[in-house]
Design a protein around this motif. Structure first.
Motif, mmCIF file in Angstrom:
data_model
loop_
_atom_site.group_PDB
_atom_site.id
_atom_site.type_symbol
_atom_site.label_atom_id
_atom_site.label_comp_id
_atom_site.label_asym_id
_atom_site.label_seq_id
_atom_site.Cartn_x
_atom_site.Cartn_y
_atom_site.Cartn_z
ATOM 1 N N LEU A 37 0.866 -1.169 0.000
ATOM 2 C CA LEU A 37 0.000 0.000 0.000
ATOM 3 C C LEU A 37 0.905 1.223 0.000
ATOM 4 O O LEU A 37 1.600 1.481 0.986
ATOM 5 C CB LEU A 37 -0.850 -0.047 1.277
ATOM 6 C CG LEU A 37 -2.022 0.882 1.432
ATOM 7 C CD1 LEU A 37 -3.042 0.613 0.344
ATOM 8 C CD2 LEU A 37 -2.646 0.656 2.802
ATOM 9 N N ALA A 38 0.952 1.932 -1.126
ATOM 10 C CA ALA A 38 1.866 3.058 -1.232
ATOM 11 C C ALA A 38 1.094 4.365 -1.212
ATOM 12 O O ALA A 38 -0.142 4.372 -1.282
ATOM 13 C CB ALA A 38 2.676 2.942 -2.516
ATOM 14 N N GLY A 39 1.820 5.443 -1.145
ATOM 15 C CA GLY A 39 1.183 6.753 -1.130
ATOM 16 C C GLY A 39 2.067 7.730 -0.395
ATOM 17 O O GLY A 39 2.834 7.324 0.478
ATOM 18 N N PRO A 40 1.951 9.025 -0.746
ATOM 19 C CA PRO A 40 2.803 10.006 -0.070
ATOM 20 C C PRO A 40 2.447 10.132 1.413
ATOM 21 O O PRO A 40 1.384 9.677 1.844
ATOM 22 C CB PRO A 40 2.511 11.307 -0.824
ATOM 23 C CG PRO A 40 1.206 11.087 -1.507
ATOM 24 C CD PRO A 40 1.104 9.631 -1.773
ATOM 25 N N THR A 41 3.346 10.761 2.176
ATOM 26 C CA THR A 41 3.098 10.987 3.597
ATOM 27 C C THR A 41 1.807 11.772 3.790
ATOM 28 O O THR A 41 1.540 12.709 3.055
ATOM 29 C CB THR A 41 4.260 11.793 4.205
ATOM 30 O OG1 THR A 41 5.445 11.064 3.977
ATOM 31 C CG2 THR A 41 4.067 11.980 5.689
ATOM 32 N N GLY A 42 1.019 11.350 4.768
ATOM 33 C CA GLY A 42 -0.209 12.082 5.054
ATOM 34 C C GLY A 42 -1.362 11.698 4.142
ATOM 35 O O GLY A 42 -2.449 12.256 4.238
ATOM 36 N N SER A 43 -1.146 10.718 3.245
ATOM 37 C CA SER A 43 -2.222 10.351 2.327
ATOM 38 C C SER A 43 -3.222 9.425 2.998
ATOM 39 O O SER A 43 -4.321 9.220 2.495
ATOM 40 C CB SER A 43 -1.645 9.684 1.083
ATOM 41 O OG SER A 43 -0.954 8.512 1.450
ATOM 42 N N GLY A 44 -2.869 8.850 4.142
ATOM 43 C CA GLY A 44 -3.829 8.032 4.875
ATOM 44 C C GLY A 44 -3.504 6.554 4.908
ATOM 45 O O GLY A 44 -4.375 5.735 5.184
ATOM 46 N N LYS A 45 -2.231 6.178 4.647
ATOM 47 C CA LYS A 45 -1.852 4.760 4.692
ATOM 48 C C LYS A 45 -2.078 4.186 6.085
ATOM 49 O O LYS A 45 -2.708 3.142 6.253
ATOM 50 C CB LYS A 45 -0.367 4.581 4.324
ATOM 51 C CG LYS A 45 -0.015 5.029 2.928
ATOM 52 C CD LYS A 45 1.388 4.598 2.540
ATOM 53 C CE LYS A 45 2.501 5.220 3.361
ATOM 54 N NZ LYS A 45 2.721 6.641 3.090
ATOM 55 N N THR A 46 -1.561 4.892 7.098
ATOM 56 C CA THR A 46 -1.705 4.416 8.472
ATOM 57 C C THR A 46 -3.172 4.401 8.883
ATOM 58 O O THR A 46 -3.645 3.449 9.506
ATOM 59 C CB THR A 46 -0.893 5.312 9.418
ATOM 60 O OG1 THR A 46 0.465 5.274 8.999
ATOM 61 C CG2 THR A 46 -0.990 4.840 10.848
ATOM 62 N N THR A 47 -3.905 5.454 8.507
ATOM 63 C CA THR A 47 -5.335 5.515 8.837
ATOM 64 C C THR A 47 -6.066 4.305 8.269
ATOM 65 O O THR A 47 -6.864 3.668 8.962
ATOM 66 C CB THR A 47 -5.947 6.807 8.267
ATOM 67 O OG1 THR A 47 -5.169 7.912 8.727
ATOM 68 C CG2 THR A 47 -7.384 6.972 8.712
ATOM 69 N N LEU A 48 -5.755 3.964 7.026
ATOM 70 C CA LEU A 48 -6.440 2.829 6.401
ATOM 71 C C LEU A 48 -6.153 1.534 7.155
ATOM 72 O O LEU A 48 -7.059 0.766 7.470
ATOM 73 C CB LEU A 48 -6.007 2.698 4.937
ATOM 74 C CG LEU A 48 -6.696 1.556 4.188
ATOM 75 C CD1 LEU A 48 -8.186 1.832 4.066
ATOM 76 C CD2 LEU A 48 -6.098 1.351 2.807
ATOM 77 N N LEU A 49 -4.863 1.299 7.467
ATOM 78 C CA LEU A 49 -4.519 0.077 8.196
ATOM 79 C C LEU A 49 -5.254 0.024 9.535
ATOM 80 O O LEU A 49 -5.778 -1.013 9.935
ATOM 81 C CB LEU A 49 -3.014 -0.001 8.447
ATOM 82 C CG LEU A 49 -2.102 -0.324 7.270
ATOM 83 C CD1 LEU A 49 -0.708 -0.633 7.770
ATOM 84 C CD2 LEU A 49 -2.624 -1.506 6.483
ATOM 85 N N ARG A 50 -5.284 1.154 10.221
ATOM 86 C CA ARG A 50 -5.913 1.172 11.540
ATOM 87 C C ARG A 50 -7.423 0.976 11.460
ATOM 88 O O ARG A 50 -8.025 0.421 12.377
ATOM 89 C CB ARG A 50 -5.584 2.479 12.271
ATOM 90 C CG ARG A 50 -4.168 2.478 12.846
ATOM 91 C CD ARG A 50 -3.799 3.807 13.452
ATOM 92 N NE ARG A 50 -2.512 3.730 14.127
ATOM 93 C CZ ARG A 50 -2.373 3.665 15.452
ATOM 94 N NH1 ARG A 50 -3.421 3.695 16.225
ATOM 95 N NH2 ARG A 50 -1.168 3.573 15.984
ATOM 96 N N LEU A 51 -8.027 1.434 10.364
ATOM 97 C CA LEU A 51 -9.474 1.231 10.216
ATOM 98 C C LEU A 51 -9.802 -0.251 10.072
ATOM 99 O O LEU A 51 -10.936 -0.667 10.271
ATOM 100 C CB LEU A 51 -9.997 2.005 9.004
ATOM 101 C CG LEU A 51 -10.118 3.521 9.195
ATOM 102 C CD1 LEU A 51 -10.485 4.194 7.890
ATOM 103 C CD2 LEU A 51 -11.147 3.851 10.273
ATOM 104 N N LEU A 52 -8.798 -1.055 9.723
ATOM 105 C CA LEU A 52 -9.027 -2.490 9.558
ATOM 106 C C LEU A 52 -8.847 -3.250 10.870
ATOM 107 O O LEU A 52 -9.024 -4.457 10.926
ATOM 108 C CB LEU A 52 -8.067 -3.056 8.508
ATOM 109 C CG LEU A 52 -8.193 -2.434 7.117
ATOM 110 C CD1 LEU A 52 -7.123 -2.960 6.196
ATOM 111 C CD2 LEU A 52 -9.570 -2.714 6.551
#
Lengths: 464, 287
Positions: A37-52
């Motif tokens: 899961l890629a994406g620039p900083t602040g794009s929501g990678k961590t948020t997405l993982l945590r929502l799971l």
């Protein structure tokens, strides 16, 4: 078979946020996949993982369907979640709970109230499978960062999860430890069939392991090909040459050990840095890079040989963790801490905020910044003191490409202003980027000291 | 020699043995008892830590012994056998002996505590409470990890400040110390949020009752050993009590007990050495 992860029309926004993190985003990952899961900083990678992972999901307004293995995420009990979904965090030290390896391995099982014989089996088989048996009775602090991260993976595997979510798991590791960790993760994925989802800004290193790649962009998640994520090497920058007689920092036959009876860390180490030069110390873990920095900084003295530093009165030191430098309530106060003694004022602080793109965050607490922003803040704070010599210990550790680029830019500007720079780093792309002269530490000595282009030309293994 | 011999027992066995030895040494303030305890403790230290370390320890042991030995006669001018006069002070053999025995007792206790720490590490100590109090034992385990981490971080904060000479800030004084504390507190709080998440992600609170991983099963052999140790401690305690009841330093050093009363206590004191010796002999006899 149902998909491991299925998000349909997911929208999420943090409380009081101006715009949502996700809007109508969808993703589907099959069981057994290795997804990046890629994406620039602040794009929501961590948020997405945590929502799971319901226990650590962020608070906010959420809508849309979230299904894991066919179940609605909101319906998962804490026990089911712990048994099905494992989470490995970025910082190895912060996610370790107990003081000994065996207790750490058993921690999750103890939480579930598992009977002793089942725990013994699971802990033993995990240690055997990953080959970490020799660590069993060690204290977690005795392990290196890379080993601690393997321990975190092992602790996750004792729970026999069907899915492992990992948030930048190798960004704090050196390149060797990174590859070891990835190969173990790869085994867990292919041999055990565990689904793996990794959020990362370094998608390139997963190329040979991952089965699919996703990118978060503009509040959506899109399926992408791997080639779109891999970034090319930076060009080697050129550096002016220096007169040999202008040696500002000189270590001559320096020997150093930390304890009486301890092993020598440095065994006749030589280094000469000219005024205005940028010098990079590279080498494996425990090769003595940080020790050389502390000798130059005057924190330690060589027990044999000598170490002279003509810039000792105007040096600045950036430690591995920028938090060691941050102690004020706001970002602006942090930058202004040394204003009275260094003779700069509000105008310079405002200029510094502008340069690192934090003008809008002047009243924020430094700890509310991302890791990359904290690093830039700490570096900027040091640069405001106008040091003649800048000593940096792993300045790009844990940073994404754009933050690392920002650090490199600031270092280039400092060098243009005449600052001498000594960097200890595993990050060869930073070394390349700065065109720094390279000293390879090995066995306590400077095994090679070469200009940047010559080093990357002559080194077969490290020069790629 | 090492602690291998003790590792074959459940940690409760050496823990109870050493606790008994330390308690009896503290209460048995009588020259023979203290002498036996000190000699055993010294031999145990020599056997486990080696001559160099043991000699190194003499650097604080001898001054301590000397200090207590001379301070007591100066403060308590009791006794019947006048040795000499030192200025205004009358020095009696009895009070000198009291100081000597007291100093020896203190050193013996400290050496036994060191011996216990060597044999029963903190990990084994925690294992003792784990079955009954899993949460308390987890807290202790976290503390064991976080306190050294805090100390290391304090030094990294100080290093960063000291090494940044360009700041012109003074690295000493109260303000600097407050600053280090500030930095450490915010750092620790921030980390605790992430650690809390890591704990919840691994099922913290998912079950009403935590269980505990037991790396040291308690076997019949441990029960037998523990019974022997406890019986010996009880017997020795009764004898020490009897000896102390009949012993006086002042006005003159007299005792009423039989020599036989010393035997259980002396046996207890040499038991750790005996365990080491048995292990060594077994090893030598291996085919």
């Amino acid at each position: 078979m149902s998909a491991a992860i299925e998000l349909v029309g997911l929208s999420f926004s943090y409380p009081n946020a101006d715009e949502p993190v996700f809007e109508e985003a969808s993703i589907a990952i099959e069981e057994g996949a290795f997804a990046v899961l890629a994406g620039p900083t602040g794009s929501g990678k961590t948020t997405l993982l945590r929502l799971l992972k319901p226990e650590i999901a962020p608070a906010g307004a959420i809508s849309g369907e979230r299904r894991m293995f066919g179940r609605d995420v909101a319906d998962l009990t804490a026990r089911e979640s712990a048994e099905t979904i494992a989470f490995v965090f970025q910082d190895p030290a912060n996610q370790i709970v107990c003081d000994t390896v065996w207790h750490e391995l058993a921690f999750g099982l103890e939480n579930l109230g598992m009977p002793t014989d089942e725990m013994r089996l699971r802990v033993a088989e995990t240690c055997t499978y990953l080959g970490i048996g020799p660590w069993f009775r060690m204290r977690c602090e005795e392990l290196s960062g890379g080993q601690q991260q393997v321990l975190a993976l092992a602790s996750a595997l004792t729970m026999r999860p069907r899915l492992i979510l990992l948030d930048e798991p190798t960004s704090m590791l050196d390149p060797v430890a990174e590859k070891e960790f990835l190969s173990l993760l790869f085994r867990a994925n292919r041999e055990l069939g565990t689904t793996v989802v990794v959020a990362t800004h370094k998608a390139g290193i997963y190329r040979s392991y991952a089965t699919e790649a996703w990118r978060i962009e503009g509040m959506r998640i899109e399926h992408v090909g791997f080639d779109e994520l891999v970034q090319p090497h930076a060009q080697i920058a050129s550096q002016p040459s220096f007169a040999d007689d202008a040696r500002t920092i000189l270590l001559d036959d320096a020997w150093f050990r930390y304890r009486r009876g301890g092993e020598w860390v440095l065994r006749g180490f030589d280094l000469a840095v000219a005024k205005g030069e940028t010098c990079a110390l590279i080498g494996g873990n425990g090769s003595g890079k940080s020790t050389v920095l502390s000798l130059i900084a005057g924190i330690g003295k060589p027990q044999r040989g000598r170490c002279t530093n003509r810039l000792a009165a105007s040096q600045a030191f950036l430690p591995q963790n920028p938090k060691a430098l941050l102690a004020r309530e706001t970002v602006a106060e942090e930058l202004g801490e040394w204003a009275p003694t260094c003779g700069y004022g509000d105008a310079e602080v405002a200029g510094a905020l502008e340069r690192i793109g934090l003008s809008g965050k002047r009243a924020s607490h430094p700890y509310d910044l991302s890791g990359g922003q904290q690093q830039l803040l700490a570096l900027e704070k040091l640069l405001l003191a106008r040091p003649g010599l800048l000593l940096l210990d792993e300045p790009t550790k844990g940073l994404d490409a754009s933050a690392a680029e920002a650090v490199a830019l600031r270092l280039e500007e400092a060098r243009a202003g005449g600052t001498t720079i000594v960097i200890a780093s595993h990050d060869l792309s930073l070394v390349r980027r700065l065109g720094a002269s390279v000293t390879l530490l090995f066995d306590g000595q400077a095994s090679a000291t070469l200009p940047c282009d010559a080093f990357f030309e002559r080194s077969w293994l490290l020069g790629t | 020699m090492d602690k291998a011999a003790f590792q074959t027992f459940h940690p409760a066995v050496p823990a109870v043995l050493f606790a008994g030895i330390i308690a009896l040494t503290m209460f048995g303030l009588e020259p023979h008892l203290v002498g036996a305890s000190l000699v055993s403790a010294t031999l145990f230290a020599l056997a486990t830590q080696g001559v160099a370390t043991a000699l190194d320890k003499l650097r604080w042991q001898l001054p301590l012994l000397f200090l207590i030995c001379i301070i007591n006669p100066l403060y308590s001018a009791n006794g019947t056998t006048l040795l000499f006069k030192l200025g205004r002070f009358y020095i009696y053999a009895e009070s000198l002996a009291y100081g000597l025995v007291m100093g020896a007792l203190l050193i013996a206790v400290l050496m036994w505590i060191e011996g216990m720490a060597y044999v029963v590490g903190h990990d084994e100590l925690l294992a003792l409470g784990r079955g009954a109090l899993p949460t308390i034992s987890l807290m202790a385990s976290m503390t064991m990890r976080l306190v050294p981490q805090l100390v290391r971080r304090a030094s990294s904060v100080r290093t960063a400040l000291d090494a940044t000479t360009a700041s012109g800030a003074n690295g000493d004084g109260k303000a600097a110390r407050v600053r280090v504390m500030d930095a450490l507190m915010s750092w620790a709080l921030e980390d605790s949020l992430e650690r809390g998440d890591a704990m919840r992600a691994r099922g913290w609170g998912a079950s009403a009752r935590r269980s505990s991983y037991d790396a040291h099963p308690f076997r019949l052999r441990d029960l037998v050993a523990l019974t022997v140790v406890v019986c010996l401690i009880v017997l020795a305690a009764a004898c020490v009590r009897a000896i102390m009841g009949g012993w006086n330093f002042y006005p003159s050093m007299t005792g009423t007990s039989e020599i036989a009363a010393l035997v259980p206590a002396v046996l207890l004191y040499v038991l750790p050495l005996a365990v080491l010796a048995v292990e060594r002999i077994r090893w030598e006899l291996l085919p």
